[in-house]
Enzyme design. Structure first.
Site, PDB file in Angstrom:
ATOM      1  NE  ARG A  35      -3.499   0.144   2.659  1.00  0.00           N
ATOM      2  CZ  ARG A  35      -4.303   0.029   3.701  1.00  0.00           C
ATOM      3  NH1 ARG A  35      -4.465   1.058   4.516  1.00  0.00           N
ATOM      4  NH2 ARG A  35      -4.916  -1.097   3.976  1.00  0.00           N
ATOM      5  CG  HIS A  81      -6.959  -0.327  -5.538  1.00  0.00           C
ATOM      6  ND1 HIS A  81      -5.709  -0.681  -5.096  1.00  0.00           N
ATOM      7  CD2 HIS A  81      -7.353   0.708  -4.751  1.00  0.00           C
ATOM      8  CE1 HIS A  81      -5.355   0.109  -4.093  1.00  0.00           C
ATOM      9  NE2 HIS A  81      -6.342   0.951  -3.863  1.00  0.00           N
ATOM     10  CE1 TYR A 125     -20.804  17.712 -12.188  1.00  0.00           C
ATOM     11  CE2 TYR A 125     -19.567  17.624 -10.132  1.00  0.00           C
ATOM     12  CZ  TYR A 125     -20.772  17.741 -10.804  1.00  0.00           C
ATOM     13  OH  TYR A 125     -21.929  17.882 -10.112  1.00  0.00           O
TER      14      TYR A 125
END
Length: 514
Positions: A35, A81, A125
């Site tokens: 990680r 993931h 967006y």
């Protein structure tokens, strides 16, 4: 009360201390290895690697249209993931910010945040695709250059590391907090790092002074000025060091104005301007008349107007001391080497990268050699087929099905299964149109290619020469000027520079308070 275990009982008695130790150790290992820390070979953490590989699979190359980020984030979550969507999108946004990465790996379209600390727009967006440099992170990934492993549900294969055809760990840096350890690698200039790699290939015994002839020090995307070489040398020689970075300032207009044009890396400009205004309002820094941020798309410009009686150098030194106009970048060169966290010197980091690129080139060459041999093998059969074209066609026509025609060809010409299969699959038009000269030319070219690939594999110097050559191509393609200046001065601001000379009265109470 102690629980007794009966044979039919579903209860298992565990020692709480042992269980806590085991669980926390497993959690720590997973954070460290899978990680928070980058791999020394490609400089990526798993989430970045998965984002880039997903974009590669989806064909989001720089010549294609932008694709909505929500689509990419969703695909990364579904395929590789299985964590929060925010963690994926945040990593993606940072890879697109030209003030976070020295060489951004994602080309973003829309609001991807700002140096003022404004967050990016929501992923519904914004749009993104790979940057040109990201293509070189993934170059030759389909040529068996890297190992793949199963994804979280064994449906798909994902790469354990990317081929990384430029030294991404050093040029883009990395920052990560694991459990019990952290990494903080500053970004560097691509040209300088490539020159140091070439030096190390030519002279493996080169020491730190020779490497630092090329790599002068970190090169932050936001520019700024590094104060002195002591921290840089410590970081490169030991893997740890403290580098003092200042804003770039210029005095204009008869000394009564200070203009800030670059700020230290990872400093929030909005907070910096606010803190300067607060210092002036609270009279902690005397002599500031007004502070205005004139920054625009053209660049950064924070104007500090001074009072007529102010000493610009004293004001500046106080701002360096009290605000983030001067920060310390604590370098910790920690990366995963063979799956284990190690603190590396600059030379070790470069050596690991060269070692990895040698492996990538070797594996790519082996892949290309196998393909060339397969193709030559089929062309050997085509050469025979051309000489006996009428017989080949009549054997195929007289056989009742494909397996029989293959068996007959194998029996008559001594082909193996692969060769016979290739001939049977050809259309009649292609079979009868085969030209002996073209086949011989192709065979000659293939044999020459096979010989040259075998030469490369037999000679380590040839492999290193290719590594060097491909690094130089990266430098010529993407190299740019250094942005961060390194100023040869003693790093610290002398505390006496901050204090105007004046008489003071100190009062000591009977309790010993000043």
């Amino acid at each position: 009360e102690e629980q007794t275990n009966t044979p039919n009982s579903k209860l298992i008695t565990v020692n709480l201390e042992k269980e806590m130790k085991k669980s926390f150790l497993e959690y720590s290992m997973s954070v460290i290895v899978a990680r928070a820390l980058p791999d020394v070979r490609d400089g990526l953490k798993p989430v970045h690697r998965r984002i880039l590989y997903t974009m590669h699979e989806n064909g989001l190359t720089p010549d294609k249209a932008y694709r909505k980020c929500a689509d990419t984030v969703g695909t990364v979550l579904g395929r590789y993931h299985p964590h929060g969507d925010a963690s994926v999108y945040d990593a993606m946004v940072r890879m697109a910010q030209d003030f976070s990465l020295r060489y951004p790996l994602i080309d973003g379209h829309g609001n991807f945040g700002s140096v003022d600390g404004h967050p990016a727009a929501a992923y519904r967006y914004t749009e993104a695709r790979m940057s040109k440099m990201a293509l070189d992170m993934l170059a030759d990934i389909d040529k068996e250059t890297v190992d793949f492993a199963s994804n979280y549900d064994d449906r798909l294969q994902e790469p354990m590391v990317l081929p990384s055809r430029f030294p991404n760990l050093l040029v883009n840096g990395s920052t990560g907090i694991a459990v019990g350890m952290a990494t903080n690698i500053p970004p560097h200039n691509l040209c300088e790092v490539v020159d140091a790699i070439c030096l190390l290939i030519d002279n493996p015994d080169a020491g730190l002074p020779e490497l630092m002839d090329h790599i002068k020090g970190p090169d932050f995307p936001t520019g700024g000025v590094i104060m002195g070489y002591a921290g840089i040398r410590a970081a490169y020689a030991t893997g740890r060091g403290r580098i003092v970075v200042r804003a770039r300032t210029e005095e204009v207009n008869n000394r009564f104005r200070i203009v800030i044009t670059e700020i230290p890396y990872q400093v929030n400009k909005l907070n910096l301007v606010k803190s300067i205004i607060e210092l002036a309002d609270e009279k902690r820094v005397e002599g500031i008349h007004d502070v205005v941020d004139h920054s625009s798309r053209e660049g950064m410009r924070i104007v500090i107007d001074l009072k007529k009686d102010a000493n610009p150098q004293v004001v500046l030194n106080q701002l360096f001391a009290f605000t983030q106009m001067q920060t310390t970048f604590g370098v910790i060169m920690l990366a995963l080497v063979g799956g284990e966290p190690r603190i590396l010197t600059l030379k070790q980091m470069l050596e690991e990268y060269i070692k990895y690129q040698k492996e990538v080139i070797t594996r790519r060459t082996l892949f290309e050699l196998a393909r060339a041999k397969e193709r030559a093998h089929i062309f050997e059969a085509l050469k025979v087929a051309v000489d006996f074209i009428d017989e080949v066609i009549s054997i195929i026509r007289s056989s009742k099905d494909v397996p029989e025609s293959k068996a007959n060809l194998i029996e008559r010409f001594g082909f193996d299964d692969v060769q016979a299969d290739a001939i049977v699959k050809m259309t009649l038009g292609r079979l009868s149109g085969l030209e002996r000269q073209k086949i011989e030319d192709e065979l000659d070219a293939l044999h020459a290619r096979i010989a040259s690939l075998e030469e490369i594999l037999a000679d380590e110097h040839k492999i290193l020469a290719i590594v060097k050559d491909e690094c130089l191509k990266m430098r010529d393609k993407y190299g740019d000027e250094r942005r961060t200046e390194i100023s040869a001065v003693s790093g610290e601001v002398d505390i006496e520079d901050l204090i105007p000379v004046e008489e003071c009265v100190l009062t000591l109470t009977q309790f010993g308070n000043i």
